[in-house]
Design an enzyme around this catalytic site. Structure first.
Site, mmCIF file in Angstrom:
data_model
loop_
_atom_site.group_PDB
_atom_site.id
_atom_site.type_symbol
_atom_site.label_atom_id
_atom_site.label_comp_id
_atom_site.label_asym_id
_atom_site.label_seq_id
_atom_site.Cartn_x
_atom_site.Cartn_y
_atom_site.Cartn_z
ATOM 1 C CG ASP A 157 -81.892 37.754 1.464
ATOM 2 O OD1 ASP A 157 -81.573 36.913 0.616
ATOM 3 O OD2 ASP A 157 -83.051 37.872 1.901
ATOM 4 C CE1 TYR B 292 -88.529 35.763 0.801
ATOM 5 C CE2 TYR B 292 -87.709 35.746 -1.447
ATOM 6 C CZ TYR B 292 -87.480 35.655 -0.094
ATOM 7 O OH TYR B 292 -86.206 35.476 0.365
ATOM 8 C CG HIS C 287 -77.126 35.009 0.736
ATOM 9 N ND1 HIS C 287 -77.401 35.984 -0.202
ATOM 10 C CD2 HIS C 287 -78.232 34.915 1.512
ATOM 11 C CE1 HIS C 287 -78.634 36.437 0.004
ATOM 12 N NE2 HIS C 287 -79.156 35.809 1.037
#
Ligand SMILES: *[C@@H]1O[C@H](CO)[C@@H](O)[C@H](O)[C@H]1NC(C)=O
Ligand SMILES: *[C@@H]1O[C@H](CO)[C@@H](O)[C@H](O)[C@H]1NC(C)=O
Length: 456
Positions: free
Chosen positions: A225, A374, A429
């Site tokens: 990630d 982000y 994930h």
């Protein structure tokens, strides 16, 4: 006339060819990043001193949490026949909240979370929290430094089962790892920036500096990630520090890869030379995959644009926080489990494991600051650095897990020209937490290849 047309069209073709080439080629590397002081106070006001750290949350925080869990509003029931397709199923959420309220014992979990040696060190104004495990070494076994980074919505909790594997000598291997596993700034007990601009590239600089302070001029790096994104930036910006990069989320974001995706969405057969036949269903039908991406990445757009708005709600409500994070554990572990009311959550994890991770966001009040990663990475200034368009110069290994983001073989080599090991697994994930043995073994295998190549 014919000659003129020929001449003109040749000029157009040459011009377009030249344009295409400049668009497809990586841009020049940016100048060295400025060393910014991200924390409060004046630059240099806090020294990079290693301090032991123990998690010890106050009773006040725990009482407040208990109150919130007992006094949340009734949850809105899911629509008829719906499991996780509209997001977290509230019947499942209720079960988790009830467990949290009555069975989950933080004081006991605190003991578990404190089982590895933890420290903080101040780098560029930020106290970074990390676990540092040194292996017990026998004769002839080399110790290699390894930096492990988690992503969002993860934490150091993801690494508790893989840490003993990485730091215990394995049969048939002549090396073992000394692991530094760190919380990203703004996550868990690592402090957030007080000023804008701390994106993946700048965080890479922070971790490069941290490893240097800890005495590791060169080290191996592993992440999934956002941990992988940060370490990819580190490998491009500071290749002299990285012995090798192992990722369980190799992604490719080059103009050429977009062109390939675009063309093959019209002509799937165009992809024969870069997608393995057995992986066709991970790419085609292109329309289905495109819509799936759209459906599953709304959070990303939100966090990349208005992190403080969504953060105000999520940071204030344990129920909201749990829903927001657990939804990702359902879809990220096995996408088809969106069709199960229980979301398959307990197939690989226990509610206790999952709540440990959620608690690391709750007790540190770090939801908002975690979302900001982000915004600080997916903005024009940061993207303008063009790091993700650069080939990664260091030896790289990619472990592809079936339910994670997928990059086809012929795309990977664009970004990872030095790919020495590529493997595929049935998993999701959160690989370090879901399949620690599989991921651990893959890291050993990859590093063995890298070590052998380095000796040549
Ligand atoms: C946590 O803090 C409390 C109060 O300061 C103290 O009494 C206790 O010993 C601490 N526990 C740990 C594990 O450090
Ligand atoms: C994902 O779930 C499906 C059933 O929905 C199952 O057939 C498959 O084996 C699962 N895969 C993994 C890797 O857990």
């Amino acid at each position: 006339m014919a000659k003129t047309i020929l001449l003109l069209s040749s000029i157009v073709v040459v011009f377009l060819g030249y344009k295409l080439k400049t668009v497809l080629e990586p841009p020049p590397l940016p100048p060295p990043l400025e060393e910014i002081w991200w924390g409060p106070g004046n630059p240099g006001s806090v020294k990079p001193v290693v301090k032991p750290f123990t998690i010890n949350v106050s009773d006040k925080v725990l009482k407040d949490l208990q109150w919130r869990l007992e006094n949340h509003r009734p949850l809105t029931p899911p629509l008829e026949g719906i499991q996780q397709q509209y997001g977290m199923n509230t019947k499942l959420l209720k079960e988790v909240i009830d467990f949290w309220k009555s069975k989950y014992d933080w004081r006991q979990r605190e003991k578990f979370l404190n089982k590895f040696p933890q420290f903080t060190i101040n780098i560029q104004g930020l106290d970074i929290h990390y676990i540092h495990v040194k292996p017990k070494v026998q004769n002839g076994i080399r110790v290699l430094p390894l930096l492990l980074l988690h992503g969002w919505p993860g934490s150091l909790r993801e690494f508790y089962d893989i840490l003993p594997i990485l730091t215990t000598p394995q049969e048939g291997r002549d090396f073992v790892f000394e692991v530094i596993a760190a919380h990203i700034p703004g996550y868990g007990f690592s402090k957030p920036a007080v000023r804008p601009g701390l994106g993946a590239a700048q965080i890479a600089q922070v971790f490069k500096n941290m490893m240097k302070e800890l005495g590791f001029k060169k080290f191996y790096a592993q992440g999934g990630d956002f941990g992988s994104i940060i370490l990819q930036h580190l490998s491009v910006l500071y290749p002299e520090s990285v012995l090798g990069f192992h990722s369980n989320m190799c992604i490719v974001a080059t103009p050429l890869s977009y062109l390939k995706t675009f063309l093959s969405s019209f002509y799937p057969s165009f992809s024969w030379w870069y997608v393995r036949p057995e992986h066709y269903d991970r790419v085609f039908p292109a329309k289905e995959h495109f819509y799936k991406k759209l459906r599953e990445t709304g959070y990303l757009h939100l966090q990349a644009t208005k992190p403080d708005t969504i953060g105000a709600g999520i940071n204030d409500s344990p129920v909201g926080l749990a829903a927001y994070i657990l939804e990702k554990f359902v879809s990220g572990t096995n996408f088809t489990w969106q069709q199960r009311q229980d979301g398959g959550l307990k197939e690989f994890f226990s509610y206790t494991d999952l709540l440990d991770n959620i608690m690391l966001y709750w007790v540190t009040e770090s939801a908002t600051t975690s979302f900001r990663l982000y915004s600080e990475t997916f903005n024009i200034a940061h993207m303008g650095l063009g790091i993700t368009r650069q080939p990664v110069p260091v030896p790289t290994a990619c472990a592809r897990f079936k339910y994670d983001f997928y990059a086809a073989d012929g795309m990977l080599t664009e970004t990872y020209p030095n790919l020495v090991h590529l493997s595929d697994y049935d998993g999701g994930h959160f690989a370090a937490m879901q399949l620690p043995e599989v991921l651990g073994k893959d890291i050993y295998t990859a590093v063995e290849i890298m070590e052998k190549n380095a000796k040549k």
